[in-house]
Design a protein around this motif. Structure first.
Motif, PDB file in Angstrom:
ATOM      1  N   LEU A 157      33.007  47.281  38.660  1.00  0.00           N
ATOM      2  CA  LEU A 157      34.622  46.593  37.675  1.00  0.00           C
ATOM      3  C   LEU A 157      35.305  47.379  38.250  1.00  0.00           C
ATOM      4  O   LEU A 157      36.632  47.226  38.279  1.00  0.00           O
ATOM      5  CB  LEU A 157      34.240  46.319  36.125  1.00  0.00           C
ATOM      6  CG  LEU A 157      33.335  45.283  35.666  1.00  0.00           C
ATOM      7  CD1 LEU A 157      34.110  45.482  34.258  1.00  0.00           C
ATOM      8  CD2 LEU A 157      34.131  43.629  36.495  1.00  0.00           C
ATOM      9  N   LEU A 158      35.483  48.596  39.084  1.00  0.00           N
ATOM     10  CA  LEU A 158      36.264  49.719  39.200  1.00  0.00           C
ATOM     11  C   LEU A 158      36.691  49.084  40.242  1.00  0.00           C
ATOM     12  O   LEU A 158      37.278  50.134  41.398  1.00  0.00           O
ATOM     13  CB  LEU A 158      35.987  50.997  39.052  1.00  0.00           C
ATOM     14  CG  LEU A 158      36.149  51.413  37.314  1.00  0.00           C
ATOM     15  CD1 LEU A 158      35.696  53.496  37.342  1.00  0.00           C
ATOM     16  CD2 LEU A 158      37.370  51.463  36.881  1.00  0.00           C
ATOM     17  N   LEU A 159      35.752  48.639  41.243  1.00  0.00           N
ATOM     18  CA  LEU A 159      35.804  48.689  42.506  1.00  0.00           C
ATOM     19  C   LEU A 159      36.826  47.394  43.132  1.00  0.00           C
ATOM     20  O   LEU A 159      36.391  46.530  41.911  1.00  0.00           O
ATOM     21  CB  LEU A 159      34.690  48.546  43.504  1.00  0.00           C
ATOM     22  CG  LEU A 159      33.848  49.526  43.202  1.00  0.00           C
ATOM     23  CD1 LEU A 159      31.915  49.758  43.568  1.00  0.00           C
ATOM     24  CD2 LEU A 159      33.889  50.989  43.758  1.00  0.00           C
ATOM     25  N   GLU A 160      36.901  47.498  44.287  1.00  0.00           N
ATOM     26  CA  GLU A 160      37.476  46.150  44.777  1.00  0.00           C
ATOM     27  C   GLU A 160      36.762  44.727  44.819  1.00  0.00           C
ATOM     28  O   GLU A 160      35.454  45.236  45.753  1.00  0.00           O
ATOM     29  CB  GLU A 160      38.661  45.779  46.120  1.00  0.00           C
ATOM     30  CG  GLU A 160      39.498  46.784  45.075  1.00  0.00           C
ATOM     31  CD  GLU A 160      40.930  46.026  44.399  1.00  0.00           C
ATOM     32  OE1 GLU A 160      40.902  44.915  44.553  1.00  0.00           O
ATOM     33  OE2 GLU A 160      41.551  46.586  43.778  1.00  0.00           O
ATOM     34  N   PRO A 161      36.512  43.612  44.715  1.00  0.00           N
ATOM     35  CA  PRO A 161      36.203  42.865  45.225  1.00  0.00           C
ATOM     36  C   PRO A 161      35.455  42.491  46.889  1.00  0.00           C
ATOM     37  O   PRO A 161      36.699  42.959  48.126  1.00  0.00           O
ATOM     38  CB  PRO A 161      36.362  41.260  44.764  1.00  0.00           C
ATOM     39  CG  PRO A 161      37.480  41.576  44.019  1.00  0.00           C
ATOM     40  CD  PRO A 161      38.211  43.297  44.047  1.00  0.00           C
ATOM     41  N   ARG A 162      34.086  42.314  47.342  1.00  0.00           N
ATOM     42  CA  ARG A 162      34.364  42.840  48.701  1.00  0.00           C
ATOM     43  C   ARG A 162      34.281  41.146  49.189  1.00  0.00           C
ATOM     44  O   ARG A 162      34.208  40.335  48.675  1.00  0.00           O
ATOM     45  CB  ARG A 162      32.370  43.202  48.721  1.00  0.00           C
ATOM     46  CG  ARG A 162      32.586  44.553  48.042  1.00  0.00           C
ATOM     47  CD  ARG A 162      31.093  44.802  48.610  1.00  0.00           C
ATOM     48  NE  ARG A 162      30.282  44.564  50.733  1.00  0.00           N
ATOM     49  CZ  ARG A 162      29.452  44.587  51.048  1.00  0.00           C
ATOM     50  NH1 ARG A 162      28.651  44.082  49.841  1.00  0.00           N
ATOM     51  NH2 ARG A 162      29.586  44.688  51.608  1.00  0.00           N
ATOM     52  N   ARG A 163      34.451  41.586  50.804  1.00  0.00           N
ATOM     53  CA  ARG A 163      35.240  40.020  51.568  1.00  0.00           C
ATOM     54  C   ARG A 163      34.191  40.379  52.388  1.00  0.00           C
ATOM     55  O   ARG A 163      33.774  40.967  53.065  1.00  0.00           O
ATOM     56  CB  ARG A 163      36.257  39.684  52.078  1.00  0.00           C
ATOM     57  CG  ARG A 163      37.662  40.839  50.630  1.00  0.00           C
ATOM     58  CD  ARG A 163      38.706  40.473  51.208  1.00  0.00           C
ATOM     59  NE  ARG A 163      39.647  39.133  51.670  1.00  0.00           N
ATOM     60  CZ  ARG A 163      39.295  38.125  50.032  1.00  0.00           C
ATOM     61  NH1 ARG A 163      39.677  38.622  49.556  1.00  0.00           N
ATOM     62  NH2 ARG A 163      39.996  37.247  50.693  1.00  0.00           N
ATOM     63  N   ASP A 164      33.854  38.614  52.842  1.00  0.00           N
ATOM     64  CA  ASP A 164      32.718  38.718  53.651  1.00  0.00           C
ATOM     65  C   ASP A 164      33.618  37.134  55.063  1.00  0.00           C
ATOM     66  O   ASP A 164      34.181  36.354  54.261  1.00  0.00           O
ATOM     67  CB  ASP A 164      31.443  37.840  52.912  1.00  0.00           C
ATOM     68  CG  ASP A 164      29.806  38.419  52.375  1.00  0.00           C
ATOM     69  OD1 ASP A 164      31.148  39.609  53.308  1.00  0.00           O
ATOM     70  OD2 ASP A 164      29.576  37.945  51.355  1.00  0.00           O
TER      71      ASP A 164
ATOM     72  N   ALA B  69      36.602  35.698  49.506  1.00  0.00           N
ATOM     73  CA  ALA B  69      35.922  37.129  48.830  1.00  0.00           C
ATOM     74  C   ALA B  69      34.763  36.615  48.269  1.00  0.00           C
ATOM     75  O   ALA B  69      34.193  35.405  48.336  1.00  0.00           O
ATOM     76  CB  ALA B  69      36.974  37.230  47.287  1.00  0.00           C
ATOM     77  N   ARG B  70      34.087  37.131  48.123  1.00  0.00           N
ATOM     78  CA  ARG B  70      32.484  36.630  47.901  1.00  0.00           C
ATOM     79  C   ARG B  70      32.645  36.172  46.374  1.00  0.00           C
ATOM     80  O   ARG B  70      33.609  36.638  45.539  1.00  0.00           O
ATOM     81  CB  ARG B  70      31.627  38.447  47.339  1.00  0.00           C
ATOM     82  CG  ARG B  70      31.054  38.514  48.627  1.00  0.00           C
ATOM     83  CD  ARG B  70      30.050  39.747  48.575  1.00  0.00           C
ATOM     84  NE  ARG B  70      29.038  40.323  49.593  1.00  0.00           N
ATOM     85  CZ  ARG B  70      28.334  40.926  49.295  1.00  0.00           C
ATOM     86  NH1 ARG B  70      27.189  41.504  49.123  1.00  0.00           N
ATOM     87  NH2 ARG B  70      27.759  40.990  51.326  1.00  0.00           N
ATOM     88  N   PRO B  71      32.169  35.122  45.834  1.00  0.00           N
ATOM     89  CA  PRO B  71      31.761  34.748  44.743  1.00  0.00           C
ATOM     90  C   PRO B  71      31.660  35.373  43.574  1.00  0.00           C
ATOM     91  O   PRO B  71      30.477  36.328  43.381  1.00  0.00           O
ATOM     92  CB  PRO B  71      30.556  33.613  44.877  1.00  0.00           C
ATOM     93  CG  PRO B  71      29.646  34.224  46.231  1.00  0.00           C
ATOM     94  CD  PRO B  71      31.094  34.650  47.094  1.00  0.00           C
ATOM     95  N   GLY B  72      32.053  35.407  42.888  1.00  0.00           N
ATOM     96  CA  GLY B  72      31.529  35.655  40.992  1.00  0.00           C
ATOM     97  C   GLY B  72      31.595  34.307  40.433  1.00  0.00           C
ATOM     98  O   GLY B  72      31.527  33.303  40.349  1.00  0.00           O
ATOM     99  N   ILE B  73      31.152  34.927  39.152  1.00  0.00           N
ATOM    100  CA  ILE B  73      31.131  34.197  37.729  1.00  0.00           C
ATOM    101  C   ILE B  73      32.444  33.678  37.479  1.00  0.00           C
ATOM    102  O   ILE B  73      33.530  34.167  37.662  1.00  0.00           O
ATOM    103  CB  ILE B  73      30.578  34.477  36.584  1.00  0.00           C
ATOM    104  CG1 ILE B  73      29.259  34.469  36.836  1.00  0.00           C
ATOM    105  CG2 ILE B  73      30.396  33.082  35.604  1.00  0.00           C
ATOM    106  CD1 ILE B  73      28.569  35.966  35.679  1.00  0.00           C
ATOM    107  N   ALA B  74      32.842  32.160  37.887  1.00  0.00           N
ATOM    108  CA  ALA B  74      34.204  31.388  36.996  1.00  0.00           C
ATOM    109  C   ALA B  74      34.996  31.845  35.759  1.00  0.00           C
ATOM    110  O   ALA B  74      33.749  31.752  35.257  1.00  0.00           O
ATOM    111  CB  ALA B  74      33.697  30.162  37.209  1.00  0.00           C
ATOM    112  N   PRO B  75      35.740  31.989  35.739  1.00  0.00           N
ATOM    113  CA  PRO B  75      36.716  32.667  34.616  1.00  0.00           C
ATOM    114  C   PRO B  75      36.204  32.339  33.279  1.00  0.00           C
ATOM    115  O   PRO B  75      36.199  32.508  32.180  1.00  0.00           O
ATOM    116  CB  PRO B  75      37.948  32.353  35.129  1.00  0.00           C
ATOM    117  CG  PRO B  75      38.199  32.390  36.425  1.00  0.00           C
ATOM    118  CD  PRO B  75      37.160  32.103  37.070  1.00  0.00           C
ATOM    119  N   ASP B  76      36.215  30.413  33.159  1.00  0.00           N
ATOM    120  CA  ASP B  76      35.736  29.327  32.348  1.00  0.00           C
ATOM    121  C   ASP B  76      34.639  29.706  31.551  1.00  0.00           C
ATOM    122  O   ASP B  76      34.213  29.710  30.417  1.00  0.00           O
ATOM    123  CB  ASP B  76      36.291  27.971  33.397  1.00  0.00           C
ATOM    124  CG  ASP B  76      37.556  27.703  32.539  1.00  0.00           C
ATOM    125  OD1 ASP B  76      38.391  28.471  31.787  1.00  0.00           O
ATOM    126  OD2 ASP B  76      37.417  26.434  33.058  1.00  0.00           O
TER     127      ASP B  76
END
Length: 550
Positions: free
Chosen positions: A290-297, A319-326
């Motif tokens: 979590l200390l790293l920035e999201p990677r981009r593709d 940006a690479r997808p992650g789990i939606a905030p909701d």
């Protein structure tokens, strides 16, 4: 046109769930091959198998040969159906439970695809869940928790909000799965109730049609309470007790009301969800990631390219997808709600009560690795190796044998001890403690063909052995064993204050050694066997007066 589509399927179409289930079931069968014929153990022998056996023989949903704990009947019905089709034996039972575990892992994959949409993330989440020692051990044990976990995970796959490209939630399907989970184990109801509360809260701030949709979701999810309420009403009409026999209710709820006990249990639950059985490995890696920035593709059209095998080189783009905030907020809420609930409910701090939560922890970890870390699959592989170690090697602190393959060692020790008892002292009245007392008196559990008379005690602590020594006429042999996985010199300990609380609130005790028990009871130790700190021993007594039959 329809025939043409069937004849020429899309090459990029996802695999159907039945195909994934079949592959997972085959993998589980191979990985559990040496465990499939083991007789029943612990709460299997104490409640779940007797309850299913009673339903199989009599059709009664209320157990007859064991006290009713008011647990819902779906596991008993399912196991009885499998026995009806394939015969009653441990092999059929364990394969049936593996089927439930495979169903749950299929749901984990579906949930990961819904929340993240990356096949490699889904594969790694499924693999890590399957290899996590607690899940691995429970995958072949006939406890209600694995059945409830499978249904709960399918409910979450239908209920949690997903990425924009994924279809909307299906609250009616989620409600069906959650209702089934609650009819497997009553405590599973907390998950749909919590999600219903979130939807209802969000509806208060939502405009127009969104408010209607959220309130409809809340109504569907809250409706899962009705089938469970109907079961409790039926149980009360048959037994006079709403939530099981009074001793069960006292042990699992009423005796747990002290604030200090709750706080101690909550601390244990936090450790169970973040550190137990090497779970600290993915959790700490996630915090570091979590200390790293999201990677981009580089984006390809409107979709997101799966670069699970990427070489670690970032490229400017989407940006690479992650789990939606909701969805992430709901996952964190469910983790907290379950930690709080099982700090209050349950006399024993068993980790299997949290079984559906571990895939959520691992999904958050793997999705974070994918989103932020180059060579992320190396981290996932390292977590898998840590879990494999945990399956076979015990942790340096006290734990329940059912949390890894230590349970199989215990079963084999019990088999060896009972075989020695049958060979040396057939017809003896045996001093022992649960679960061996059940194993000696119930042939259907798979340990023997002819039952023994038993003189039961609670455990092999000094106090219990002293009590037994006052009534030597009650037994003519003793089968004693380690009732706790208790390292002689644990590396990790929270000190004497924590030990005192565990002894007061959670049943922590220390068994005497077999030699000490034989000395206290004025008997002779005739046989002993040990395995990874667990032990079992047979003691005989030189008395002219034989024990009276029960």
């Amino acid at each position: 046109m329809r025939w043409k589509i069937l004849k020429q399927p899309r090459l990029d179409a996802p695999l159907p769930a039945w195909m994934i289930f079949t592959a997972i079931f085959a993998a589980l069968g191979l990985s559990h091959l040496t465990l499939l014929k083991l007789p029943y153990y612990w709460d299997e022998a104490g409640y779940y198998i007797p309850a299913a056996w009673d339903f199989f023989r009599t059709g009664s949903l209320i157990p007859i040969t064991t006290l009713s704990n008011a647990h819902p009947p779906f596991p008993s019905i399912y196991l009885a159906l499998c026995w009806k089709l394939f015969g009653y034996c441990p092999l059929v039972t364990r394969l049936a439970v593996l089927g439930a575990a495979a169903l749950g892992l299929t749901a984990v994959g579906r949930l990961a695809m819904r929340l993240v949409g990356v096949p490699t993330v889904a594969c790694w989440t499924v693999a890590l869940t399957a290899l996590y020692p607690v899940w691995f051990a429970q995958s072949s044990l006939a406890h209600a928790d694995i059945f409830a976990a499978a249904c709960t995970l399918w409910g979450l796959a239908c209920a949690l909000p997903a990425q924009d490209r994924v279809p909307h939630r299906k609250p009616w399907a989620a409600a069906l799965w959650f209702a089934a989970a609650a009819l497997c184990k009553e405590t599973a109801i907390v998950i749909p109730v919590a999600l219903a509360a979130v939807s209802l809260f969000e509806s208060c701030r939502a405009p127009g049609m969104a408010r209607v949709r959220l309130r409809r979701e809340a109504a569907w999810l809250a409706g899962c309470v009705l089938p469970l309420a109907a079961w409790f009403a039926y149980h009360r009409s048959k037994t006079g007790f709403l939530f099981g026999n009074p001793e069960f209710l006292r042990y699992n709820a009423q005796a747990n009301l002290e604030p200090l006990r709750f706080l101690a249990a909550f601390g244990h639950r936090i450790l169970h969800l973040t550190a137990h059985m090497n779970l600290f490995v993915p959790v700490l890696m996630t915090l570091a990631a979590l200390l790293l920035e999201p990677r981009r593709d580089r984006s390809q059209g409107s979709g997101v390219r799966d670069q699970g095998s990427a070489n670690g080189i970032d490229a400017a783009g989407q940006a690479r997808p992650g789990i939606a905030p909701d969805a992430l907020r709901r996952i964190l809420l469910l983790l907290m709600v379950n930690a709080l609930l099982f700090s209050f409910l349950g006399g024993a701090l068993l980790t299997r009560y949290l079984l559906p939560m571990y895939p959520l922890v691992l999904l958050v970890a793997v999705s974070t690795f994918y989103r932020r870390v180059p060579w992320w699959q190396g981290l996932a592989a390292f977590c898998a190796a840590a879990f494999v170690v945990g399956i076979f090697i015990n942790p340096p602190y006290g734990f329940a044998p059912e949390d890894n393959l230590d349970y199989a060692r215990v079963i084999r020790l019990h088999q060896a001890g009972i075989a020695q008892l049958e060979q040396r002292y057939p017809g003896a009245t045996v001093l022992s403690a649960w679960p061996v007392t059940d194993e000696l008196t119930r042939p259907e559990l798979g340990y023997l063909k002819q039952p023994f008379s038993v003189a039961p005690i609670e455990d092999f602590s000094a106090a219990q052995i002293a009590r037994a020594a006052q009534e030597p006429e009650n037994f003519s042999a003793a089968l004693v064993f380690s009732t706790k996985a208790d390292p002689s010199s644990p590396i990790f300990t929270l000190g004497q204050a924590s030990k005192a609380m565990d002894e007061r609130y959670f049943g922590l005790h220390h068994d005497l050694k077999p030699e000490e028990i034989a000395l206290e009871l004025h008997g002779t130790l005739v046989w002993k066997q040990e395995d990874h700190g667990q032990w079992i021993a047979l003691i005989r007594f030189n008395r002219q007066l034989e024990a009276r039959a029960e």
